[in-house]
Design a protein around this motif. Structure first.
Motif, PDB file in Angstrom:
ATOM      1  N   GLY A  54      -9.599  23.476  -5.065  1.00 35.04           N
ATOM      2  CA  GLY A  54     -10.412  22.297  -4.809  1.00 35.04           C
ATOM      3  C   GLY A  54     -10.756  22.059  -3.350  1.00 35.04           C
ATOM      4  N   ALA A  55     -10.361  22.952  -2.454  1.00 34.87           N
ATOM      5  CA  ALA A  55     -10.632  22.749  -1.029  1.00 34.87           C
ATOM      6  C   ALA A  55     -12.027  23.218  -0.626  1.00 34.87           C
ATOM      7  CB  ALA A  55      -9.586  23.470  -0.183  1.00 34.87           C
ATOM      8  N   ALA A  56     -12.716  23.925  -1.524  1.00 38.66           N
ATOM      9  CA  ALA A  56     -14.042  24.445  -1.209  1.00 38.66           C
ATOM     10  C   ALA A  56     -14.957  24.251  -2.402  1.00 38.66           C
ATOM     11  CB  ALA A  56     -13.950  25.926  -0.836  1.00 38.66           C
ATOM     12  N   SER A  57     -16.253  24.356  -2.152  1.00 42.44           N
ATOM     13  CA  SER A  57     -17.218  24.238  -3.242  1.00 42.44           C
ATOM     14  C   SER A  57     -18.450  25.077  -2.923  1.00 42.44           C
ATOM     15  CB  SER A  57     -17.616  22.780  -3.453  1.00 42.44           C
ATOM     16  OG  SER A  57     -18.240  22.267  -2.290  1.00 42.44           O
ATOM     17  N   LEU A  58     -19.222  25.354  -3.968  1.00 46.26           N
ATOM     18  CA  LEU A  58     -20.443  26.137  -3.820  1.00 46.26           C
ATOM     19  C   LEU A  58     -21.607  25.252  -3.388  1.00 46.26           C
ATOM     20  CD1 LEU A  58     -20.155  28.379  -6.987  1.00 46.26           C
ATOM     21  CD2 LEU A  58     -19.762  29.037  -4.614  1.00 46.26           C
ATOM     22  N   THR A  59     -22.511  25.847  -2.631  1.00 48.90           N
ATOM     23  CA  THR A  59     -23.719  25.142  -2.212  1.00 48.90           C
ATOM     24  C   THR A  59     -24.880  26.128  -2.198  1.00 48.90           C
ATOM     25  OG1 THR A  59     -24.739  23.793  -0.488  1.00 48.90           O
ATOM     26  CG2 THR A  59     -23.269  25.528   0.259  1.00 48.90           C
ATOM     27  N   SER A  60     -26.073  25.617  -2.391  1.00 49.45           N
ATOM     28  CA  SER A  60     -27.266  26.465  -2.280  1.00 49.45           C
ATOM     29  C   SER A  60     -27.931  26.272  -0.920  1.00 49.45           C
ATOM     30  CB  SER A  60     -28.249  26.140  -3.406  1.00 49.45           C
ATOM     31  OG  SER A  60     -28.638  24.779  -3.333  1.00 49.45           O
ATOM     32  N   SER A  61     -27.352  25.439  -0.077  1.00 44.67           N
ATOM     33  CA  SER A  61     -27.876  25.202   1.273  1.00 44.67           C
ATOM     34  C   SER A  61     -27.176  26.119   2.268  1.00 44.67           C
ATOM     35  CB  SER A  61     -27.639  23.751   1.691  1.00 44.67           C
ATOM     36  OG  SER A  61     -28.305  22.881   0.821  1.00 44.67           O
ATOM     37  N   ASP A  62     -27.955  26.879   3.001  1.00 44.49           N
ATOM     38  CA  ASP A  62     -27.410  27.818   3.976  1.00 44.49           C
ATOM     39  C   ASP A  62     -26.695  27.059   5.099  1.00 44.49           C
ATOM     40  OD1 ASP A  62     -26.878  29.843   5.786  1.00 44.49           O
ATOM     41  OD2 ASP A  62     -28.935  30.596   5.836  1.00 44.49           O
ATOM     42  N   PRO A  63     -25.383  27.291   5.274  1.00 46.99           N
ATOM     43  CA  PRO A  63     -24.637  26.595   6.330  1.00 46.99           C
ATOM     44  C   PRO A  63     -24.779  27.246   7.711  1.00 46.99           C
ATOM     45  CG  PRO A  63     -23.144  27.903   4.988  1.00 46.99           C
ATOM     46  CD  PRO A  63     -24.511  28.051   4.384  1.00 46.99           C
ATOM     47  N   SER A  64     -25.515  28.334   7.816  1.00 43.28           N
ATOM     48  CA  SER A  64     -25.696  29.016   9.103  1.00 43.28           C
ATOM     49  C   SER A  64     -26.302  28.062  10.133  1.00 43.28           C
ATOM     50  CB  SER A  64     -26.621  30.224   8.942  1.00 43.28           C
ATOM     51  OG  SER A  64     -26.094  31.142   8.012  1.00 43.28           O
ATOM     52  N   ALA A  65     -25.798  28.149  11.363  1.00 43.73           N
ATOM     53  CA  ALA A  65     -26.311  27.297  12.439  1.00 43.73           C
ATOM     54  C   ALA A  65     -25.861  27.836  13.793  1.00 43.73           C
ATOM     55  CB  ALA A  65     -25.817  25.859  12.268  1.00 43.73           C
ATOM     56  N   ASN A  66     -26.593  27.485  14.825  1.00 43.28           N
ATOM     57  CA  ASN A  66     -26.216  27.781  16.212  1.00 43.28           C
ATOM     58  C   ASN A  66     -25.873  29.254  16.444  1.00 43.28           C
ATOM     59  OD1 ASN A  66     -26.488  25.006  16.745  1.00 43.28           O
ATOM     60  ND2 ASN A  66     -24.367  24.643  16.129  1.00 43.28           N
ATOM     61  N   GLY A  67     -26.656  30.160  15.867  1.00 41.42           N
ATOM     62  CA  GLY A  67     -26.418  31.589  16.069  1.00 41.42           C
ATOM     63  C   GLY A  67     -25.341  32.177  15.179  1.00 41.42           C
ATOM     64  N   CYS A  68     -24.742  31.384  14.325  1.00 45.63           N
ATOM     65  CA  CYS A  68     -23.724  31.860  13.387  1.00 45.63           C
ATOM     66  C   CYS A  68     -24.388  32.027  12.019  1.00 45.63           C
ATOM     67  CB  CYS A  68     -22.577  30.858  13.288  1.00 45.63           C
ATOM     68  SG  CYS A  68     -21.366  31.294  12.018  1.00 45.63           S
ATOM     69  N   THR A  69     -24.448  33.251  11.552  1.00 47.90           N
ATOM     70  CA  THR A  69     -25.067  33.538  10.262  1.00 47.90           C
ATOM     71  C   THR A  69     -23.992  33.773   9.210  1.00 47.90           C
ATOM     72  OG1 THR A  69     -26.948  34.557  11.380  1.00 47.90           O
ATOM     73  CG2 THR A  69     -26.657  35.072   9.044  1.00 47.90           C
TER      74      THR A  69
END
Length: 170
Positions: free
Chosen positions: A92-107
């Motif tokens: 339960g500490a994580a979940s799926l998303t369809s939104s790309d969390p990449s940001a600030n040069g981190c892919t």
């Protein structure tokens, strides 16, 4: 009747193979305390995630906080396990998303092939249980059965579909 049985077989096989969809990411919940997320981060990194990008010299080190590092690690673990939904459970500490969390040069890897490793990235449970849960917490007891249950369900569906195919073909 044979067409209906074949259609059922096709649906059963599709259901068995479901559990991965390109373009999905696994991220840590931001409402949990850092201690819980640190255990999740430690487990993911110890169980096959590629955590080099979140090291101090890596492209995903910033922001330097447990929440960001946890999300990168669980996503790597999820991708390396062929986007199996159980590989994003983490009690339960994580979940799926369809939104790309990449940001600030981190892919963040978005597909299993982008996160592939020389050994294929397939999760093999540690022989002594999850390394991050050395405190004998209940979370450790829950994580491995959840991961194994997903595989068992798929194998059962495949077996039923195979039996049905034999029955229809006879």
């Amino acid at each position: 009747m044979a067409d209906a049985a074949r259609l059922f077989l096709l649906v059963a096989v599709a259901a068995a193979l479901a559990g991965r969809s390109d373009g999905a990411w696994c991220v840590c919940r931001t409402d949990l305390p850092d201690g819980a997320l640190q255990k999740t981060l430690d487990y993911a990194c110890g169980a096959g995630a590629d955590c080099k990008p979140i090291l101090q010299s890596g492209p995903c080190f910033a922001p330097d906080n447990v929440k960001a590092h946890c999300s990168y690690a669980v996503n790597s673990f999820y991708q390396r396990n062929n986007q199996n939904p159980q590989a994003c459970a983490f009690t339960g500490a994580a979940s799926l998303t369809s939104s790309d969390p990449s940001a600030n040069g981190c892919t963040y890897p978005a597909t299993p092939s982008a996160a592939a490793t020389s050994n294929g990235g397939v999760y093999s449970p540690p022989t002594m249980g999850p390394s991050a849960f050395n405190d004998s917490s209940a979370a450790a007891a829950l994580l491995l059965p959840i991961t194994v249950a997903g595989l068992g369900t798929r194998l059962l569906i495949l077996a039923c579909g195979s039996l049905l195919a034999l029955y229809v073909g006879a």
